[in-house]
Write a protein that holds these residues in place. Structure first.
Motif, short mmCIF file in Angstrom:
data_model
loop_
_atom_site.label_atom_id
_atom_site.label_comp_id
_atom_site.label_asym_id
_atom_site.label_seq_id
_atom_site.Cartn_x
_atom_site.Cartn_y
_atom_site.Cartn_z
N ASP A 169 0.83 -1.22 0.00
CA ASP A 169 0.00 0.00 0.00
C ASP A 169 0.86 1.26 0.00
O ASP A 169 0.46 2.29 -0.55
N VAL A 170 2.04 1.18 0.60
CA VAL A 170 2.95 2.34 0.61
C VAL A 170 3.45 2.61 -0.81
O VAL A 170 3.50 3.76 -1.27
N VAL A 171 3.78 1.53 -1.53
CA VAL A 171 4.23 1.68 -2.92
C VAL A 171 3.08 2.23 -3.77
O VAL A 171 3.27 3.11 -4.61
N LYS A 172 1.88 1.72 -3.51
CA LYS A 172 0.69 2.14 -4.25
C LYS A 172 0.53 3.66 -4.21
O LYS A 172 0.28 4.30 -5.23
N GLU A 173 0.70 4.23 -3.04
CA GLU A 173 0.57 5.68 -2.89
C GLU A 173 1.59 6.43 -3.73
O GLU A 173 1.31 7.47 -4.30
N LYS A 174 2.81 5.88 -3.80
CA LYS A 174 3.89 6.53 -4.55
C LYS A 174 3.67 6.42 -6.06
O LYS A 174 4.16 7.24 -6.83
N VAL A 175 2.97 5.36 -6.46
CA VAL A 175 2.76 5.10 -7.89
C VAL A 175 1.68 6.02 -8.47
O VAL A 175 1.74 6.41 -9.64
N LYS A 176 0.72 6.39 -7.63
CA LYS A 176 -0.48 7.10 -8.09
C LYS A 176 -0.18 8.40 -8.83
O LYS A 176 0.55 9.25 -8.33
N GLY A 177 -0.77 8.51 -10.02
CA GLY A 177 -0.69 9.75 -10.79
C GLY A 177 0.65 10.00 -11.45
O GLY A 177 0.90 11.08 -11.96
N LYS A 178 1.53 9.00 -11.46
CA LYS A 178 2.88 9.23 -11.99
C LYS A 178 3.25 8.19 -13.05
O LYS A 178 2.68 7.11 -13.12
N VAL A 179 4.26 8.55 -13.84
CA VAL A 179 4.89 7.59 -14.75
C VAL A 179 6.21 7.20 -14.12
O VAL A 179 7.09 8.03 -13.92
N SER A 180 6.32 5.93 -13.75
CA SER A 180 7.52 5.48 -13.02
C SER A 180 8.24 4.38 -13.77
O SER A 180 7.62 3.45 -14.29
N LEU A 181 9.55 4.49 -13.77
CA LEU A 181 10.37 3.40 -14.30
C LEU A 181 10.53 2.38 -13.18
O LEU A 181 10.72 2.77 -12.03
N LEU A 182 10.43 1.10 -13.52
CA LEU A 182 10.63 0.05 -12.52
C LEU A 182 11.84 -0.77 -12.94
O LEU A 182 11.80 -1.47 -13.93
N SER A 183 12.94 -0.63 -12.18
CA SER A 183 14.19 -1.30 -12.57
C SER A 183 14.67 -2.23 -11.47
O SER A 183 14.20 -2.17 -10.34
N GLY A 184 15.65 -3.03 -11.82
CA GLY A 184 16.23 -3.95 -10.85
C GLY A 184 16.65 -5.22 -11.55
O GLY A 184 16.20 -5.51 -12.66
N HIS A 185 17.53 -5.96 -10.89
CA HIS A 185 18.02 -7.20 -11.49
C HIS A 185 16.87 -8.17 -11.73
O HIS A 185 15.83 -8.10 -11.08
N SER A 186 17.13 -9.08 -12.64
CA SER A 186 16.19 -10.15 -12.91
C SER A 186 15.96 -10.96 -11.63
O SER A 186 16.90 -11.28 -10.91
N GLY A 187 14.71 -11.24 -11.33
CA GLY A 187 14.40 -12.07 -10.18
C GLY A 187 14.19 -11.31 -8.88
O GLY A 187 13.94 -11.91 -7.83
N THR A 188 14.27 -9.97 -8.92
CA THR A 188 14.09 -9.21 -7.69
C THR A 188 12.61 -9.02 -7.34
O THR A 188 12.28 -8.63 -6.22
N GLY A 189 11.72 -9.28 -8.32
CA GLY A 189 10.28 -9.23 -8.01
C GLY A 189 9.51 -8.11 -8.71
O GLY A 189 8.44 -7.72 -8.25
N LYS A 190 10.02 -7.64 -9.85
CA LYS A 190 9.36 -6.53 -10.55
C LYS A 190 7.98 -6.93 -11.08
O LYS A 190 6.99 -6.24 -10.86
N SER A 191 7.94 -8.07 -11.79
CA SER A 191 6.64 -8.48 -12.32
C SER A 191 5.68 -8.82 -11.19
O SER A 191 4.48 -8.55 -11.29
N SER A 192 6.20 -9.41 -10.12
CA SER A 192 5.35 -9.73 -8.97
C SER A 192 4.72 -8.46 -8.41
O SER A 192 3.54 -8.45 -8.04
N LEU A 193 5.49 -7.38 -8.38
CA LEU A 193 4.96 -6.12 -7.84
C LEU A 193 3.87 -5.55 -8.74
O LEU A 193 2.81 -5.11 -8.26
N ILE A 194 4.11 -5.58 -10.05
CA ILE A 194 3.12 -5.06 -10.99
C ILE A 194 1.80 -5.81 -10.82
O ILE A 194 0.73 -5.22 -10.72
N LYS A 195 1.92 -7.12 -10.70
CA LYS A 195 0.73 -7.97 -10.51
C LYS A 195 0.06 -7.69 -9.16
O LYS A 195 -1.17 -7.68 -9.06
N ALA A 196 0.87 -7.45 -8.13
CA ALA A 196 0.31 -7.18 -6.80
C ALA A 196 -0.44 -5.85 -6.78
O ALA A 196 -1.40 -5.68 -6.04
#
Ligand SMILES: Nc1nc2c(ncn2[C@@H]2O[C@H](COP(=O)(O)OP(=O)(O)OP(=O)(O)O)[C@@H](O)[C@H]2O)c(=O)[nH]1
Ligand SMILES: [Zn+2]
Length: 313
Positions: A169-196
């Motif tokens: 929910d904390v990430v959700k608040e930061k995401v709202k109304g913005k265009v954000s790049l989501l970076s990080g090594h493979s396997g750190t959980g980027k797709s999991s976060l998008i899905k969550a």
């Protein structure tokens, strides 16, 4: 009819555009658009704001204009090529997904990312993911130490466990109304976060299928996910860092906030904080006021001999 919208997907020929009132349009480029000041393989990138001419009779829509980019990140089209690919444009902020275990993200990688983002003037939020895996005291201490280092520099740090649902929910608040790049090594959980953040988004988790390796090159397309209204996450599969930036040696201190600040007190105006006497930065490192991990990352970029981070302008 003329409409305005944001490019969220590109096949190289066709572009998917979301207009200001949420309508989706598929369009192609019409004629010659404003050419970039450097050679790029894609005239229009994910995140571009474009004007679209839409016909009433359901004919193909045309992109007729492109607004000046607030910023954009690039990479070399292929390893040896002189051409560049624009990975994404008009980014408001970047999230860097960091894990201490499975996989381990090095501080050098994090600091390079931060320095490049600083150069592009894009704010960064650090996500320390998989905190559920940090059982040993040494890993907990490491998290505590680095959280402190980055927070004291003014960066936001969020401890996160995507799979356990901690601080989503904390990430959700930061995401709202913005265009954000989501970076990080493979396997750190980027797709999991998008899905969550949005369960309806179709993205694969725990697979390397988002990349395609062919010979020496990794080909990939950036993808922009609309997680909420007016809220987008940009995923750049296969791109580890923040794109390229040509760090001129004397400018590197500018991109390390604390080194720049402390460097004002050095004995020489042009102190590089490497070998000089009366160097306030080295003194601060010795006294623990500047983190040794940050200083090591600074030296790593300073003595970088390869051209991994060169920009073309
Ligand atoms: N223990 C734990 N595992 C997690 C967490 N978040 C994600 N994972 C797991 O980590 C693995 C990789 O997750 P992905 O979401 O595919 O990672 P990614 O960053 O998208 O990886 P690429 O697609 O290769 O770039 C999956 O098995 C996830 O279930 C977490 O908070 N804790
Ligand atoms: Zn110095």
């Amino acid at each position: 009819m003329q409409k305005k919208g944001r490019v969220i997907k590109s096949t190289g020929k066709e572009y998917e555009i979301v207009t200001t009132n949420g309508e989706k349009i598929t369009a192609v480029i019409k004629g010659r658009l404003r050419i970039n000041s450097f050679k790029s393989t894609n005239p229009i990138a994910i995140g571009d704001i474009v004007q679209v001419e839409v016909k009433d009779n359901n004919d193909k829509a045309f992109i007729t204009g492109i607004e000046e980019r607030k910023n954009f990140i690039i990479r070399k089209a292929t390893k040896l090529s002189k051409q560049f690919q624009i990975l994404a444009a008009n980014i408001d902020q970047a999230f860097l997904m960091i894990t201490f275990k499975n996989p381990r993200t090095s501080t050098t990688f994090t600091d390079r990312f931060l320095a490049t983002a600083e150069a592009y003037r894009v704010p960064v939020i650090l996500l320390f993911n998989k905190v559920d895996l940090l059982r040993s005291e040494s890993l907990k201490e490491e998290l505590f130490f680095l959280k402190n280092v980055y927070q004291s520099l003014g960066y936001s740090v969020i401890e996160l466990s995507v799979t356990k649902g901690i601080n989503i929910d904390v990430v959700k608040e930061k995401v709202k109304g913005k265009v954000s790049l989501l970076s990080g090594h493979s396997g750190t959980g980027k797709s999991s976060l998008i899905k969550a953040l949005n369960f309806n988004i179709n993205i694969e988790i725990g697979k390397l299928s988002r990349y395609h390796h062919s010979g020496q090159n990794t080909t990939s397309h950036s993808q922009m996910y609309q997680v909420f209204k007016n809220s987008y996450l940009i995923d750049t599969p296969g791109i580890k860092g923040f794109g390229l930036f040509d760090f001129k040696q004397h400018e590197i201190p500018h991109f390390f906030r604390e080194i720049f600040e402390t460097g004002r007190q050095c004995g020489f105006d042009d102190c590089t904080h490497t070998h000089e006497r009366n160097c306030a930065v080295k003194q601060a490192v010795e006294e623990g006021r500047i983190s040794i991990t940050r200083y090591e990352s600074y030296l790593d970029i300073f003595f970088d001999k390869n051209d991994k981070y060169r920009k073309p302008f």
